[in-house]
Motif scaffolding. Structure first.
Motif, mmCIF file in Angstrom:
data_model
loop_
_atom_site.group_PDB
_atom_site.id
_atom_site.type_symbol
_atom_site.label_atom_id
_atom_site.label_comp_id
_atom_site.label_asym_id
_atom_site.label_seq_id
_atom_site.Cartn_x
_atom_site.Cartn_y
_atom_site.Cartn_z
ATOM 1 N N TRP A 90 -7.711 -6.910 1.484
ATOM 2 C CA TRP A 90 -6.748 -7.975 1.193
ATOM 3 C C TRP A 90 -5.706 -8.150 2.281
ATOM 4 C CZ3 TRP A 90 -7.085 -11.863 -1.912
ATOM 5 C CH2 TRP A 90 -5.960 -12.575 -2.311
ATOM 6 N N GLU A 91 -5.230 -7.062 2.875
ATOM 7 C CA GLU A 91 -4.153 -7.157 3.851
ATOM 8 C C GLU A 91 -4.643 -7.366 5.280
ATOM 9 O OE1 GLU A 91 -0.873 -4.448 3.490
ATOM 10 O OE2 GLU A 91 -1.379 -4.016 1.425
ATOM 11 N N GLY A 92 -5.953 -7.407 5.491
ATOM 12 C CA GLY A 92 -6.482 -7.726 6.806
ATOM 13 C C GLY A 92 -6.727 -6.507 7.679
ATOM 14 N N THR A 93 -7.467 -6.740 8.750
ATOM 15 C CA THR A 93 -7.890 -5.667 9.647
ATOM 16 C C THR A 93 -6.716 -4.923 10.261
ATOM 17 O OG1 THR A 93 -9.897 -6.918 10.154
ATOM 18 C CG2 THR A 93 -9.280 -5.167 11.690
ATOM 19 N N LYS A 94 -5.682 -5.638 10.670
ATOM 20 C CA LYS A 94 -4.543 -4.997 11.328
ATOM 21 C C LYS A 94 -3.816 -4.025 10.410
ATOM 22 C CE LYS A 94 -3.683 -8.765 14.607
ATOM 23 N NZ LYS A 94 -2.709 -9.791 15.084
ATOM 24 N N ALA A 95 -3.844 -4.286 9.122
ATOM 25 C CA ALA A 95 -3.145 -3.416 8.172
ATOM 26 C C ALA A 95 -3.990 -2.224 7.724
ATOM 27 C CB ALA A 95 -2.715 -4.218 6.945
ATOM 28 N N HIS A 96 -5.284 -2.249 8.045
ATOM 29 C CA HIS A 96 -6.161 -1.225 7.492
ATOM 30 C C HIS A 96 -5.784 0.179 7.958
ATOM 31 C CE1 HIS A 96 -9.539 0.954 5.976
ATOM 32 N NE2 HIS A 96 -9.934 1.278 7.187
ATOM 33 N N GLY A 97 -5.464 0.332 9.243
ATOM 34 C CA GLY A 97 -5.091 1.649 9.739
ATOM 35 C C GLY A 97 -3.879 2.208 9.031
ATOM 36 N N ARG A 98 -2.909 1.352 8.764
ATOM 37 C CA ARG A 98 -1.701 1.785 8.047
ATOM 38 C C ARG A 98 -2.042 2.207 6.621
ATOM 39 N NH1 ARG A 98 0.995 -1.257 4.778
ATOM 40 N NH2 ARG A 98 0.231 -3.205 5.679
ATOM 41 N N VAL A 99 -2.879 1.403 5.961
ATOM 42 C CA VAL A 99 -3.275 1.734 4.583
ATOM 43 C C VAL A 99 -4.042 3.053 4.555
ATOM 44 C CG1 VAL A 99 -4.670 0.995 2.616
ATOM 45 C CG2 VAL A 99 -3.277 -0.675 3.840
ATOM 46 N N LEU A 100 -4.973 3.231 5.495
ATOM 47 C CA LEU A 100 -5.764 4.455 5.543
ATOM 48 C C LEU A 100 -4.884 5.672 5.792
ATOM 49 C CD1 LEU A 100 -8.565 5.760 5.496
ATOM 50 C CD2 LEU A 100 -8.767 5.243 7.940
ATOM 51 N N ALA A 102 -1.784 6.015 4.948
ATOM 52 C CA ALA A 102 -1.031 6.272 3.720
ATOM 53 C C ALA A 102 -1.890 6.991 2.687
ATOM 54 C CB ALA A 102 -0.498 4.959 3.145
ATOM 55 N N MET A 103 -3.170 6.622 2.606
ATOM 56 C CA MET A 103 -4.069 7.281 1.664
ATOM 57 C C MET A 103 -4.310 8.745 2.068
ATOM 58 S SD MET A 103 -4.638 4.875 -0.544
ATOM 59 C CE MET A 103 -2.958 4.333 -0.158
ATOM 60 N N ARG A 104 -4.472 8.978 3.367
ATOM 61 C CA ARG A 104 -4.655 10.361 3.838
ATOM 62 C C ARG A 104 -3.420 11.209 3.548
ATOM 63 N NH1 ARG A 104 -7.018 8.423 9.581
ATOM 64 N NH2 ARG A 104 -9.255 8.418 9.110
ATOM 65 N N GLU A 105 -2.253 10.629 3.741
ATOM 66 C CA GLU A 105 -1.022 11.366 3.452
ATOM 67 C C GLU A 105 -0.962 11.743 1.971
ATOM 68 O OE1 GLU A 105 3.841 10.792 3.725
ATOM 69 O OE2 GLU A 105 2.503 9.157 4.289
ATOM 70 N N ALA A 106 -1.300 10.767 1.099
ATOM 71 C CA ALA A 106 -1.290 11.044 -0.337
ATOM 72 C C ALA A 106 -2.323 12.100 -0.711
ATOM 73 C CB ALA A 106 -1.556 9.755 -1.118
ATOM 74 N N ALA A 107 -3.415 12.158 0.072
ATOM 75 C CA ALA A 107 -4.480 13.137 -0.197
ATOM 76 C C ALA A 107 -4.220 14.476 0.477
ATOM 77 C CB ALA A 107 -5.818 12.574 0.267
ATOM 78 N N GLY A 108 -3.025 14.669 0.986
ATOM 79 C CA GLY A 108 -2.680 15.941 1.605
ATOM 80 C C GLY A 108 -3.386 16.185 2.918
ATOM 81 N N VAL A 112 -10.442 10.726 4.095
ATOM 82 C CA VAL A 112 -10.463 9.653 3.109
ATOM 83 C C VAL A 112 -11.510 8.621 3.526
ATOM 84 C CG1 VAL A 112 -9.159 7.682 2.194
ATOM 85 C CG2 VAL A 112 -8.095 9.941 2.308
ATOM 86 N N THR A 113 -12.310 8.197 2.581
ATOM 87 C CA THR A 113 -13.318 7.164 2.815
ATOM 88 C C THR A 113 -12.917 5.894 2.097
ATOM 89 O OG1 THR A 113 -15.113 8.777 3.045
ATOM 90 C CG2 THR A 113 -15.741 6.526 2.525
ATOM 91 N N MET A 114 -12.856 4.779 2.843
ATOM 92 C CA MET A 114 -12.579 3.473 2.267
ATOM 93 C C MET A 114 -13.690 2.504 2.674
ATOM 94 S SD MET A 114 -8.431 3.205 2.798
ATOM 95 C CE MET A 114 -8.256 1.826 1.654
#
Length: 248
Positions: A90-100, A102-108, A112-114
């Protein structure tokens, strides 16, 4: 000592609470010695027939993803699958690295696979760029999917949305409807067919379609699980779910 039932790999999976397809499909893909552990992003089955409605659903997913990840990492999985497609696109290719990140941080810090990374890797494994895509969405959900593939340099020849009006309704899509969608998007110029949406139960149908068409037909849940296995050192060839898991 390793986990008694999952000595090779423990996979954490987070999915929306409305999703009833990802967990059984991913469990069917497990090699021996690999276990799955599912947490749920608590959302309502709200309408997503227009952009405000779709954004409302996405807001619920964003709000509940980190708590769901924290809930599943308590069992100390080796990796985490984020089993939701719209948030990935939804947030586009440029935002994907940031989202990923954030998910890794939450997963300690765990791997993370998206969907975007898994789909890219699967298409690269097959060596194809000219694709058609099946989604469970109405046009408002198809648009970010179309943008994702275009921004990543794929030649997107066709997109077919199945028009489901809410997250839970996606699981109601029948194999007959999926078969007809495959027929709708296929053509001689299409090198591969990609299905997005983790609440679509398409793993077995995709394998059958692939056999008859003689080209890759990639279902979202199979792609996610394949990528998680290969990222984390499990190279087993799992048959019955298409060439990706059986040959790559």
């Amino acid at each position: 000592m390793p986990d008694s039932l999952g000595p090779r790999l423990k996979v954490g999976v987070v999915v929306p609470s409305t999703n009833t397809s990802a967990q059984p499909e991913l469990d069917a893909l497990r090699p021996d010695g690999v276990t799955n552990h599912t947490g749920r992003m608590v959302i309502d089955d709200d309408p997503m027939v227009d952009e405000p409605g779709f954004e409302h659903v996405m807001h619920g997913i964003r709000r509940s993803t980190r708590p769901a990840i924290r809930g599943v990492v308590g069992c100390d999985p080796d990796c985490v699958i984020i089993g939701v497609s719209p948030e990935s696109h939804w947030e586009g290719t440029k935002a994907h690295g940031r989202v990923l990140d954030a998910m890794r941080e939450a997963a300690g810090g765990r791997p993370v696979t998206m969907s975007p990374d898994a789909i890219d890797a699967a298409l690269a494994a097959h060596g194809v760029r000219r694709i058609a895509v099946i989604t469970p969405y109405l046009p408002v959900g198809d648009d970010p999917v179309r943008r994702f593939f275009g921004d990543n340099g794929y030649d997107l020849l066709r997109v077919h949305g199945l028009g489901m009006p809410s997250p839970a309704k996606i699981a109601h899509i029948s194999e007959t409807a999926l078969r007809d969608a495959v027929k709708e998007v296929d053509d001689a110029d299409v090198e591969a067919i990609v299905q997005v949406g983790t609440n679509v139960a398409m793993a077995r149908l995709a394998a059958a379609a692939e056999f008859w068409l003689g080209k890759p037909v990639l279902s979202n849940n199979v792609v996610l699980y394949w990528h998680a296995l290969r990222q984390n050192g499990v190279a087993d060839r799992v048959r019955g779910f298409g060439s990706l898991l059986a040959e790559h």
